[in-house]
Design a protein around this motif. Structure first.
Motif, PDB file in Angstrom:
ATOM      1  N   HIS A 106       0.726  -1.333  -0.018  1.00 23.25           N
ATOM      2  CA  HIS A 106       0.106  -0.047  -0.007  1.00 23.25           C
ATOM      3  C   HIS A 106       0.913   1.349  -0.110  1.00 23.25           C
ATOM      4  CE1 HIS A 106      -3.729  -2.271   0.565  1.00 23.25           C
ATOM      5  NE2 HIS A 106      -3.142  -2.978   1.535  1.00 23.25           N
ATOM      6  N   GLN A 124       1.375   4.312  -2.904  1.00 20.70           N
ATOM      7  CA  GLN A 124       0.993   5.483  -2.662  1.00 20.70           C
ATOM      8  C   GLN A 124       2.407   6.487  -2.670  1.00 20.70           C
ATOM      9  OE1 GLN A 124      -0.297   5.756   1.515  1.00 20.70           O
ATOM     10  NE2 GLN A 124      -2.175   4.354   0.889  1.00 20.70           N
ATOM     11  N   ARG A 163       2.611   9.377  -5.782  1.00 19.38           N
ATOM     12  CA  ARG A 163       2.655  10.759  -5.378  1.00 19.38           C
ATOM     13  C   ARG A 163       3.792  11.331  -6.360  1.00 19.38           C
ATOM     14  NH1 ARG A 163       4.076  10.088  -0.084  1.00 19.38           N
ATOM     15  NH2 ARG A 163       1.706   9.517   0.101  1.00 19.38           N
ATOM     16  N   GLU A 193      -3.024  12.189  -2.876  1.00 18.65           N
ATOM     17  CA  GLU A 193      -3.618  11.362  -1.906  1.00 18.65           C
ATOM     18  C   GLU A 193      -5.167  11.318  -1.844  1.00 18.65           C
ATOM     19  OE1 GLU A 193      -3.296   8.222   0.964  1.00 18.65           O
ATOM     20  OE2 GLU A 193      -1.650   9.315   0.094  1.00 18.65           O
ATOM     21  N   HIS A 197      -7.006   8.188  -1.056  1.00 22.71           N
ATOM     22  CA  HIS A 197      -7.280   6.750  -0.435  1.00 22.71           C
ATOM     23  C   HIS A 197      -8.475   6.878   0.664  1.00 22.71           C
ATOM     24  CE1 HIS A 197      -7.011   2.701   1.489  1.00 22.71           C
ATOM     25  NE2 HIS A 197      -6.799   2.425   0.545  1.00 22.71           N
ATOM     26  N   HIS A 225      -5.600   5.693  -7.626  1.00 25.08           N
ATOM     27  CA  HIS A 225      -4.183   5.309  -7.427  1.00 25.08           C
ATOM     28  C   HIS A 225      -3.489   4.878  -8.606  1.00 25.08           C
ATOM     29  CE1 HIS A 225      -5.469   1.300  -7.222  1.00 25.08           C
ATOM     30  NE2 HIS A 225      -6.416   1.403  -5.993  1.00 25.08           N
TER      31      HIS A 225
END
Length: 306
Positions: free
Chosen positions: A117, A121, A125, A131, A133, A148
């Motif tokens: 995860h 992320q 980024r 962000e 989620h 994502h």
């Protein structure tokens, strides 16, 4: 973000590197069943996909780590994940490393430092995916939704059978869950929706599910009160049929003669002439005996004379 290489490590320390040229069209050719489509599965697994979809064979028997090397704007990223243990389809641990001149490290330097995860992320980024989620509760458990890196790869990859598919445009679109995820996140990647639209859409669906469940609970709570009297009446009739009840459910109507008053002239005024009293008495004595209709119930009895 551009793919520079896919790397396979085995437990003996050996590795196999498949290199790609950045900024150019890379064409992979080979015989059928030689592993060309498996490259897409390795790429998705290295970028955080939960389930490994590798075909079972020599590769899954010997490879212990899967890795990918990416070129970002100002640096490079090395993402790697260990192979799932036998009997499992995923491995939550991952390794992520950044550096301007990064190269695939040797097998002895591989060690988990994050999870899938966080890997997804952090890589997202770097390429501008904000962000977004979110975990939304549902009646059947929590649901994680948000645009994502995994959704971005669906827009960039196409398998051999998907290139000529006239019914599907994106990778794995034939999967109905993937199709729903693409429908929710595509507006974000096109720049026509804010980054939190997917989260709000999930929250709206969760609120609708909760409302439907509450309405069902309310209906179940109201049904017993509406049918209680029907059930009670059915039980009474059953008890009455079995001679278990001595009381009558409904009042009955009977006719009987009224008992005459002991003072038939008490209702006349005291100063009325006697002749009037006698005529009234005579007419009363010759009148037919009235009958009364009485109604008897569980708690009262009434009578009406005519």
């Amino acid at each position: 973000m551009q793919l520079l290489a896919l790397i396979l490590y085995n437990a003996d320390g050996g590795r196999r590197v498949v290199s790609f040229r950045p900024g150019a069209l890379n064409v992979v050719t080979g015989q059928s069943a030689s592993g060309k489509s498996t490259l897409l599965d390795i790429f998705e697994y290295c970028t955080g996909r939960k389930t490994a979809t590798f075909p079972i064979g020599p590769m899954t028997d010997t490879v212990s780590w899967y890795a990918a090397l990416f070129q970002l704007d100002t640096t490079r990223a090395f993402a790697a994940r260990p192979a799932p243990v036998p009997g499992k389809k995923t491995a939550e641990q991952a390794m992520l490393k950044f550096g301007p001149d990064l190269e695939p490290p040797p097998y002895t330097h591989l060690a988990p430092n994050t999870d899938r995860h966080t890997l997804r992320q952090r890589l997202g980024r770097f390429i501008g995916i904000e962000e977004n989620h979110s975990t939304t509760p549902r009646s059947r458990g929590p649901s994680s939704t948000g645009a994502h890196l995994g959704h971005a790869t669906l827009l960039c990859l196409q398998g051999q059978s998907e290139i000529a598919d006239k019914n599907h445009l994106f990778h794995l679109q034939s999967d109905r869950y993937v199709a729903v995820a693409l429908k929710q996140t595509l507006p974000y990647f096109l720049g026509v929706a804010p980054h939190d639209q997917a989260r709000k859409y999930a929250q709206l669906n969760a609120a609708r599910s909760r409302l439907k469940q509450v309405e069902k609970d309310l209906k179940r709570a109201q049904d017993p009160s509406d049918t209680a009297h029907v059930t009670l009446a059915a039980l009474w009739h059953e008890a009455h049929a079995l001679n278990r009840s001595q009381r009558q459910l409904r009042p009955t109507t009977t006719s009987r003669p009224c008992r005459p008053s002991r003072r038939p002239f008490s209702h006349l005024p005291p100063n009325r002439p006697a002749s009037t009293r006698r005529s009234s008495a005579t007419s009363t004595s010759n009148a037919p005996v009235p009958t009364c209709a009485s109604s008897s119930g569980p708690s009262r009895q009434t009578a009406a004379c005519s």
